[in-house]
Enzyme design. Structure first.
Site, PDB file in Angstrom:
ATOM      1  N   GLU A 128       0.828  -1.202   0.000  1.00  0.00           N
ATOM      2  CA  GLU A 128       0.000   0.000   0.000  1.00  0.00           C
ATOM      3  C   GLU A 128       0.866   1.258   0.000  1.00  0.00           C
ATOM      4  O   GLU A 128       0.559   2.241  -0.699  1.00  0.00           O
ATOM      5  CB  GLU A 128      -0.917  -0.003   1.238  1.00  0.00           C
ATOM      6  CG  GLU A 128      -1.892  -1.171   1.279  1.00  0.00           C
ATOM      7  CD  GLU A 128      -1.365  -2.352   2.080  1.00  0.00           C
ATOM      8  OE1 GLU A 128      -2.163  -3.002   2.763  1.00  0.00           O
ATOM      9  OE2 GLU A 128      -0.139  -2.633   2.011  1.00  0.00           O
ATOM     10  N   TRP A 134      23.155 -37.917 -12.189  1.00  0.00           N
ATOM     11  CA  TRP A 134      21.922 -37.197 -11.908  1.00  0.00           C
ATOM     12  C   TRP A 134      20.768 -37.992 -12.481  1.00  0.00           C
ATOM     13  O   TRP A 134      20.871 -38.501 -13.603  1.00  0.00           O
ATOM     14  CB  TRP A 134      21.950 -35.813 -12.552  1.00  0.00           C
ATOM     15  CG  TRP A 134      22.973 -34.877 -11.979  1.00  0.00           C
ATOM     16  CD1 TRP A 134      24.183 -34.573 -12.489  1.00  0.00           C
ATOM     17  CD2 TRP A 134      22.845 -34.095 -10.780  1.00  0.00           C
ATOM     18  NE1 TRP A 134      24.831 -33.657 -11.701  1.00  0.00           N
ATOM     19  CE2 TRP A 134      24.024 -33.345 -10.643  1.00  0.00           C
ATOM     20  CE3 TRP A 134      21.853 -33.971  -9.827  1.00  0.00           C
ATOM     21  CZ2 TRP A 134      24.219 -32.477  -9.573  1.00  0.00           C
ATOM     22  CZ3 TRP A 134      22.048 -33.113  -8.773  1.00  0.00           C
ATOM     23  CH2 TRP A 134      23.220 -32.380  -8.653  1.00  0.00           C
TER      24      TRP A 134
END
Length: 368
Positions: free
Chosen positions: A57, A174
């Protein structure tokens, strides 16, 4: 007749879009966006960039300059208390805002409707509940910490098509490709803390840091360092002195079950955790992570045993499963150590999202 118009929805959707810009930087505060509208035209907008700095705000009012008579659309009820910054509700009052629409009431006990009431007491029309489901998606961790007293917990797993995570020897690098691993880095970067077990430290010497080189340039410039908090479950204090997890790249919390805490250092802390069923009490731990360490979103990256323990304890809110297009065979290690004997014991999941990264597929599942 609905109390919100099509225009209201459009402007709130923009506020939510702005809120996502704080994805990597607002911890432990919520991600919030704000749009100021007068005569059907946006005159100012902002989002909460970083804890300790201006709220959404405040940033929107600063851009607008003169916001008298405007409507403020904000993704979370304006705060009503003095923290590191003044209350936003008072700022909106002082700016002469005519109407405030909040997507949802702030569950923080320090706010919890007081912000909206402060606005009403000042003669401002204030309402909430517009696009609340979408606004809640901005802050699953903050809301979980405030409403349930624990973080929002994601369990990240990588597996082959036949549900295996490592070869029998423990070899696992991996399973997935570079694009999937980069997505995991973004997931780490948005998390308040990453948790693993000491087994991952002893076997892989995992660092659990965010690897900037694997992030896109757009994301890289948004990520605050050092983060996230690294949490190691190490009941017998076996983490080696030279382990990468002890580095100064990010703060580290070693959770153990010994008689007393070793001495903390600048980036390394210790937490004594009660035990239950011959292991650390996970329910107690996650409450402590929320209350004492302000952890909103907890990412669990660990082996099958601890991953299974989190699922068995009912602590997993989302499973992020990356599946690689390969078969690793029946002697490879399973996805979870979760012994279930009969079909009625099975845990049903709901698919929230599916997408492809290179040759790998990521599933996001939620327990029903």
């Amino acid at each position: 007749m609905t109390r919100f118009s099509i225009e209201d929805r459009q402007f709130m959707a923009r506020a939510i879009q702005l809120g996502w810009k704080g994805l990597y930087t607002t911890h432990p505060n919520p991600r919030v966006g704000c749009v100021l509208v007068r005569d059907g035209r946006i005159i100012g907008e902002g989002y909460h960039i970083r804890a300790g700095e201006g709220h959404a705000e405040v940033n929107a009012l600063k851009q607008a300059g003169d916001a008298r008579g405007a409507t403020a659309y904000v993704t979370l009820e304006p705060c009503s208390h003095y923290g590191r910054t003044p209350p936003c509700a008072q700022g909106l009052i002082d700016a002469g805002i005519r109407r405030v629409v909040a997507a949802m009431v702030d569950p923080n006990p320090e706010v919890a409707g007081r912000g909206l009431q402060m606005l009403r007491d000042a003669g401002i029309e204030a309402d909430s509940g517009l696009l609340e489901d979408q606004a809640r998606e901005l802050n699953p961790g903050f809301l979980s910490r405030m409403e349930r007293g624990r973080p929002f917990i994601r369990l990240k797993l990588a597996m082959s098509v036949d549900g295996r995570t490592a070869m029998a020897s423990g070899e696992s690098k991996w399973i997935t490709g570079a694009q999937a691993r980069a997505d995991v880095q973004q997931l780490r970067a948005r998390s308040s803390a990453v948790l693993t077990g000491v087994g991952s430290i002893l076997h892989d010497n995992s660092a659990l840091t965010v690897r900037p080189e694997e992030l896109s340039e757009t994301v890289r410039v948004q990520v605050d360092q050092p983060k996230p908090l690294r949490v190691v479950l190490d009941s017998k204090l076996q983490t080696p002195a030279q382990a990468r997890i002890r580095s100064s790249d990010a703060p580290t919390l070693i959770c153990h079950a010994q008689a007393q805490n070793p001495a903390n250092s600048e980036m390394l802390s210790f937490l004594q955790v009660p035990t239950g069923a011959n292991s650390l009490d996970l329910n107690w731990l996650v409450v402590q992570l929320a209350s004492e360490y302000n952890v909103n979103e907890l990412l669990v990256e660990t082996g099958a045993k601890l991953a299974g323990a989190f699922v068995e304890a009912g602590l997993v809110d989302e499973l992020w499963v990356y599946m690689a297009p390969k078969l690793m065979g029946s002697s490879a290690r399973p996805l979870l150590d979760l012994p279930l004997d009969v079909m009625s014991d099975s845990i049903e999941l709901k698919l929230k999202d599916i997408r492809q990264f290179g040759e790998d597929v990521r599933f996001i599942w939620q327990p029903n």
